[in-house]
Design an enzyme around this catalytic site. Structure first.
Site, PDB file in Angstrom:
ATOM      1  CB  ALA A 153      -0.926  -0.004   1.209  1.00  0.00           C
ATOM      2  CE1 TYR A 154       5.584   5.495   2.543  1.00  0.00           C
ATOM      3  CE2 TYR A 154       7.249   4.012   1.685  1.00  0.00           C
ATOM      4  CZ  TYR A 154       6.894   5.249   2.166  1.00  0.00           C
ATOM      5  OH  TYR A 154       7.837   6.244   2.273  1.00  0.00           O
ATOM      6  CB  VAL A 155       5.143   0.324  -3.011  1.00  0.00           C
ATOM      7  CG1 VAL A 155       5.406   0.301  -4.509  1.00  0.00           C
ATOM      8  CG2 VAL A 155       6.449   0.076  -2.264  1.00  0.00           C
ATOM      9  CB  SER A 157       0.783   6.008  -1.357  1.00  0.00           C
ATOM     10  OG  SER A 157       1.975   5.848  -0.611  1.00  0.00           O
ATOM     11  CE  LYS A 158       6.098   8.354   0.032  1.00  0.00           C
ATOM     12  NZ  LYS A 158       6.166   9.826   0.160  1.00  0.00           N
TER      13      LYS A 158
END
Length: 245
Positions: A153-155, A157-158
């Site tokens: 999920a973090y990736v 967003s980035k």
């Protein structure tokens, strides 16, 4: 108030970690700096005091990066204090880790609000205000290449941050404004270290050819390069990770 020949930067998330290192590095290069914070005024004031004690100029500004009204006010405050704006560095972000199969969707929404909408709001304000010869510098992550489990999920967003950054560079054609993203690797900040045991930290440090974690100062040097002399680097993502990927 300074005159319009002074280079002025606004750093979101500028009160701690990479953000504070960026503030201090740009101040050493002669920038007047707006130190943005979301909730910790005391830490932002400490950062301003450190810059001032070293002979620089800084002011603290507050606001939720995803709130366009709050960020309009923050940008206005920096322009009132220093007379204009030349560089915006958007380090503000959150990282919540979980396998995709078990991720709490509320965490997904929180990350996307700060990391995607927040970057978009800040970039939008920057695109409207930055003077010719300026720079917009957003933050991605080297995990877009490293593909660590639990970072899905973090990736996501980035990866969105990278996409909007590279398009904005092309939309600002003719204005002499560069737009780039910095993608740090494992860096010794509270955001990265929180929740990791020492063995995990040591293993990650040993993985890079330089055999250490990055420091906030390492990343700040990359930002200073893009904010200053790197006028021919535009529409790029720079991976600052010691050769890890």
């Amino acid at each position: 108030m300074t005159d319009n020949t002074t280079r002025v930067a606004l750093v979101t998330g500028g009160s701690g970690g990479i953000g504070r290192a960026v503030v201090e590095r740009l101040a050493r290069d002669g920038f007047a700096v707006g130190v943005h914070y979301a909730g910790n005024k005391a830490r932002a004031d400490e950062t301003v005091a450190a810059v001032t004690a070293a002979g620089g100029r800084a002011v603290a500004v507050a606001g939720d990066v995803a709130d366009e009204h709050a960020m309009t006010d923050a940008f206005d405050a920096v322009e009132r204090e220093f007379g204009g704006l030349d560089v915006v560095v958007n380090t503000a972000g959150i990282m919540l880790l979980s396998p995709i199969a078990t991720l709490d969707l509320a965490d997904l929404d929180r990350m996307h609000r700060t990391n995607i909408r927040g970057t978009f709001v800040v970039s939008q304000q920057a695109a409207r205000r930055i003077r010719s010869g300026g720079a917009i510098i957003n933050f991605s992550t080297s995990v877009t290449r490293l593909r660590f489990p639990a970072y899905g999920a973090y990736v996501a967003s980035k990866a969105a941050v990278e996409g909007m950054t590279l398009i904005l560079a092309r939309e600002l054609r003719g204005r002499d404004i560069t737009v780039n993203a910095v993608a740090p690797g494992p860096t010794a900040t509270p955001l990265f270290l929180d929740g990791k045991d020492q063995t995990t930290i040591d293993d990650l440090a040993a993985t890079a050819p330089l055999e250490r974690l990055g420091t906030p100062q390492d990343i700040a040097e990359t930002v200073a390069f893009l904010a200053g002399p790197a006028r021919w680097i535009n529409g790029q993502t720079l991976y600052a990770n010691g050769g890890l990927a």
